[in-house]
Scaffold this active site. Structure first.
Site, PDB file in Angstrom:
ATOM      1  N   ASP A  60      47.254 -60.917  34.112  1.00  0.00           N
ATOM      2  CA  ASP A  60      46.281 -61.563  33.227  1.00  0.00           C
ATOM      3  C   ASP A  60      45.066 -62.018  34.027  1.00  0.00           C
ATOM      4  OD1 ASP A  60      45.260 -62.404  30.814  1.00  0.00           O
ATOM      5  OD2 ASP A  60      46.249 -64.362  30.876  1.00  0.00           O
ATOM      6  N   LEU A  91      41.672 -81.046  28.854  1.00  0.00           N
ATOM      7  CA  LEU A  91      40.771 -80.113  29.531  1.00  0.00           C
ATOM      8  C   LEU A  91      40.713 -78.765  28.836  1.00  0.00           C
ATOM      9  CD1 LEU A  91      41.760 -80.848  33.253  1.00  0.00           C
ATOM     10  CD2 LEU A  91      39.852 -81.798  31.955  1.00  0.00           C
ATOM     11  N   HIS A 147      47.713 -71.457  22.830  1.00  0.00           N
ATOM     12  CA  HIS A 147      48.550 -71.313  21.637  1.00  0.00           C
ATOM     13  C   HIS A 147      49.705 -72.312  21.644  1.00  0.00           C
ATOM     14  CE1 HIS A 147      46.419 -67.800  20.230  1.00  0.00           C
ATOM     15  NE2 HIS A 147      46.566 -67.212  21.410  1.00  0.00           N
ATOM     16  N   PHE A 148      50.329 -72.478  22.785  1.00  0.00           N
ATOM     17  CA  PHE A 148      51.497 -73.346  22.864  1.00  0.00           C
ATOM     18  C   PHE A 148      51.341 -74.479  23.878  1.00  0.00           C
ATOM     19  CE2 PHE A 148      52.950 -68.917  22.187  1.00  0.00           C
ATOM     20  CZ  PHE A 148      53.255 -69.029  20.837  1.00  0.00           C
ATOM     21  N   ALA A 149      50.205 -74.556  24.513  1.00  0.00           N
ATOM     22  CA  ALA A 149      50.066 -75.515  25.612  1.00  0.00           C
ATOM     23  C   ALA A 149      48.733 -76.249  25.537  1.00  0.00           C
ATOM     24  CB  ALA A 149      50.196 -74.810  26.956  1.00  0.00           C
ATOM     25  N   ARG A 174      42.980 -75.991  25.697  1.00  0.00           N
ATOM     26  CA  ARG A 174      44.088 -75.757  24.779  1.00  0.00           C
ATOM     27  C   ARG A 174      44.408 -74.274  24.699  1.00  0.00           C
ATOM     28  NH1 ARG A 174      45.513 -79.953  21.442  1.00  0.00           N
ATOM     29  NH2 ARG A 174      44.130 -81.777  21.471  1.00  0.00           N
ATOM     30  N   LYS A 224      49.816 -79.274  32.588  1.00  0.00           N
ATOM     31  CA  LYS A 224      49.952 -78.311  31.500  1.00  0.00           C
ATOM     32  C   LYS A 224      51.159 -78.718  30.666  1.00  0.00           C
ATOM     33  CE  LYS A 224      49.992 -73.319  30.617  1.00  0.00           C
ATOM     34  NZ  LYS A 224      49.981 -71.972  31.260  1.00  0.00           N
ATOM     35  N   VAL A 240      46.233 -78.481  28.327  1.00  0.00           N
ATOM     36  CA  VAL A 240      46.022 -78.877  29.720  1.00  0.00           C
ATOM     37  C   VAL A 240      45.268 -80.200  29.719  1.00  0.00           C
ATOM     38  CG1 VAL A 240      45.021 -78.275  31.946  1.00  0.00           C
ATOM     39  CG2 VAL A 240      45.988 -76.484  30.484  1.00  0.00           C
TER      40      VAL A 240
END
Length: 765
Positions: A139, A22, A26-28, A24, A45, A30
């Protein structure tokens, strides 16, 4: 669980099936996923811990702690955390409408203020809740606001930069997105935690009503300058009150910014529900919000599904764990609440006629008698084979109601007719004698509209079998492509166009009809329901993939292979109504063809006995062998197995009370080409022939018993009313609310229910 420590690629510990990506970061990544036990869709995630430095790792676990802390209807729920050596999996609530940024980009000049007010009030409500728990998001942006269109809600997500704060103490970490970050964060100064979220709320409101960010220039340097100078222009179409609220939030000095209380009380936000989600209780904040009945039914279902024992479930809930136990519990609970709320909405908005139709086509969200569920699952151990999710899915139709169609389509499930009730059995016709003319048997489903058309064809039917469904909560009957005969049966209300799309359907078919059984049949149905209860597992359309997997394995062990998924074992082959037993079984353990001696073939003689009398000479429960001296008879036996298995799939039970060694074979070879059926060459089915006075039982595939011993008690009463059931050569059998008519004619060339002649067959069109 045993599979909890196995591989995590594709299927996370046997608990989730991962699907498409679903999004993307930097480190993850979904991913869309399906919770195996409940079938519910979730977002997973997947965070690669090998790519994280020390600071990022700290933010990751801070996110988990904060998401566990905040549980609000306008905040995406965290269901479960799965931590492995290299990856961390966060199981999250799945939104169905995309994020707010994409929604805003579709409106060049922004949303109308009434709609913007509705969404903004929900965001403010969620942030106010977080701040009361001393959690700051840091955020906030439209990309982190997710739409839930079916609920009419927006929800906050991505607490990756969130943190706990103490009132009066400042934070120092610089984080967030440039276009939405407060000036004090960008400067790297210490800052007041709630104030930075207020600034971000101002940016979001500006985007909602204007369609673009207030601070977005050609490059980051110019954007940073505009933020520091707090320069922006509000379009003229924005109302004065809305412009005032934006100005109150986008203040360079944090001390001059409006507080959340001032925002909530601002004139522009008056007259709007701050959180429609409070009416839904979805996601479920606490198990204490459920009634005791709902709570106990969910726990019982999880125990039956081997998720955990009752003590472990209660302990996990009381200690607020985020493991597979609590995830399963809340997914089940939220489905119950969602189905109940949707039903209430439909009830309020629908007319009386619509309400009646919805009641007929929907399943209840819960049951009042848990014993029904126990009977359901103990009746067929097949539900518990290998995978833990099967029993819960089998009980799903009882506890939670029918799954949404979108779920079923995404899983690409093939549904079979749902028959809740004891295994079916037949009452032999009063008269069934050989005829000399070549005729064919017509298998069809009748409806009033097409009876005239049927009458136009001059056909002499020697007998007619009417199969009747017993009332049940599972009243959905859908077609199945893989069942060669049963795919002609389809649900009431289904369009004829869809029905005609199947190229393999015979030309002479009509729709199901509802009619009333004779008094004798009604009496018979009452006794069956009173003495035996429910015999099938009430598995729902949700069970097809996983349950079929275990059933195919069971069939393989029994020496049979098929090209379709089988239904529950309770829908096995049949016994007679009079003796309560008589179920078909494989001819032998290896699936080979039994051959009867000539003396066996010629013994007995005579025609089938009538339903109300006759002189059966065979022993109760004895299974007769059906074979001929030639290869053609072996071929006929194999073809008979194909049709019997098809009848088996819809719990259509064909039993016979016949004289001594009368043969009873079904051969569809010359009528239909069952291209989708593949039966092993040596496989054949033997039909059960039982005496009228006893309750003989013959186990079906897997050795499962479908009839209780006390069925023999009703034999005398059933014998007394057989003459009524067989009046006018119509055999009436209880199914579930709908009627299936099987018209049988004997073909002397092929043979049909022949007494002492070579093995007989019937022809199915």
């Amino acid at each position: 669980m045993a599979g909890f420590k196995r591989g995590y690629d594709g299927k996370i510990a046997g608990l989730y099936d991962l699907d498409k990506t679903l999004g993307r970061g930097h480190f993850a990544v979904v991913k869309l996923a399906r919770h195996v036990f409940t079938g519910e869709k979730v977002a997973v995630k997947v965070i690669d811990k090998t790519k994280l430095d020390t600071l990022a790792t700290g933010h990751l676990f801070q996110e988990v702690r904060c998401m566990k802390l905040v549980q609000h209807p306008n905040i995406v729920r965290l269901y479960e955390v799965i931590d492995t050596q290299t990856k961390l999996y966060l199981i999250l609530e799945l939104g169905d409408g995309g994020d707010m940024f994409d929604y805003i980009m579709k409106h060049e000049e922004g949303l109308n203020e009434d709609l913007a007010k509705k969404y903004f009030a929900q965001i403010v409500h969620a942030i106010s809740y977080c701040h009361k728990l001393h959690v700051v998001h840091r955020d906030l942006k439209p990309e982190n606001v997710v739409f839930f269109e079916k609920q009419g809600l927006v929800k906050l997500t991505d607490f990756g930069f969130s943190n706990k704060f103490q009132p009066g103490k400042k934070l120092t970490t610089s984080c967030g997105s440039l276009a939405y970050s407060a000036p004090e964060i960008l400067l790297g100064d210490e800052y007041d935690a709630p104030a930075v979220d207020i600034w971000s709320l101002g940016v979001i409101l500006f985007m909602l009503v204007c369609g673009q960010p207030p601070f977005q220039e050609a490059n980051d340097s110019e954007t940073l300058t505009m933020i520091m100078d707090c320069k922006y222009t509000v379009p003229s179409h924005v109302s004065k009150e809305c412009k005032d609220l934006i100005t109150r939030m986008l203040q360079r000095d944090p001390k001059r910014r409006a507080s959340l209380e001032e925002i909530e009380n601002h004139p522009w936000l008056q007259g709007v529900d701050p959180s429609p989600a409070t009416k839904y209780n979805i996601p479920l904040v606490s198990y204490k919000n459920l009634s005791e009945e709902e709570h106990n039914s969910i726990i019982q279902r999880m125990v039956l599904g081997d998720i955990a024992d009752r003590d472990a479930i209660v302990e996990a809930l009381e200690t607020n764990r985020y493991n597979h136990i609590t995830a399963t519990y809340f997914l089940l609970a939220e489905r119950i609440l969602r189905e109940k709320q949707e039903k209430e909405i439909q009830t309020r908005s629908a007319s009386p006629s619509n309400i009646k139709a919805q009641f007929r086509q929907s399943w209840p969200t819960k049951i009042d008698v848990p014993q029904d569920l126990e009977d359901d699952l103990t009746a067929t151990p097949l539900s518990h084979a290998t995978v833990p999710q099967s029993p819960a899915r089998a009980a799903d139709s009882v506890l939670n109601g029918h799954r949404s169609k979108g779920l079923c389509d995404s899983a690409k499930k093939d549904d079979l007719p749902e028959l809740a009730g004891p295994a079916l059995s037949t009452v032999p016709p009063a008269s069934l004698k050989p005829t000399a003319s070549g005729r064919k048997c017509l298998f069809r489903v009748e409806e009033d509209e097409e009876e005239d058309e049927e009458d136009k064809k001059p056909m002499s039917l020697s007998t007619q079998v009417v199969l009747r469904r017993k009332p049940s909560v599972t009243n959905r009957l859908t077609s199945r492509k893989s069942a060669p005969v049963l795919n002609q049966i389809f649900e009431e209300g289904e369009s004829d166009d869809e029905f005609d799309m199947d190229e393999n359907l015979p030309p002479k078919l009509s729709r199901l009809k509802m009619n009333i059984a004779s008094p004798g049949t009604v009496h018979k149905r009452y006794h069956r329901r009173k003495s035996q209860g429910r015999g099938s597992s009430c598995s729902s359309s949700e069970t097809s993939d996983d349950d079929s997997e275990s059933r195919r394995r069971l069939d393989k062990d029994s020496g049979f292979t098929y090209s379709w998924h089988r239904r529950d074992s309770s829908e096995g082959p049949p016994g007679s109504e009079g003796d309560g037993g008589g179920q078909s079984k494989p001819s032998n353990a290896s699936g080979g063809v039994d051959k009867a001696s000539p003396s066996e073939n010629n013994a007995g003689g005579g025609s089938p006995s009538s339903g109300s009398g006759g002189n059966p000479t065979n022993t109760s429960g004895t299974t007769r062998r059906c074979a001929g001296p030639s290869n053609s008879m072996q071929l006929a036996s194999r073809s008979a197995g194909e049709l019997v298995e098809s009848l088996k799939l819809m719990s259509l039970c064909l039993g016979s009370q016949l004289h001594g060694s009368t043969k009873y074979i079904i051969d569809p070879q010359n009528g239909l080409s069952f291209s989708s059926v593949k039966v092993q060459e040596k496989s054949t089915w033997k039909m059960c022939i039982s005496s009228t006075g006893n309750a003989g039982q013959v186990p079906a595939v897997g050795g499962i018993k479908f009839f209780s011993d006390h069925m023999a008690d009703t034999t005398t009463e059933l014998e007394r009313i057989k003459s009524k059931n067989l009046k006018n050569n119509v055999l009436q059998l209880p199914l579930c609310e709908k009627t299936i008519s099987v018209n049988i004619q004997r073909n002397p060339k092929e043979g049909l229910l022949c007494a002492s002649s070579p093995a007989s067959c019937c022809h199915v069109i």
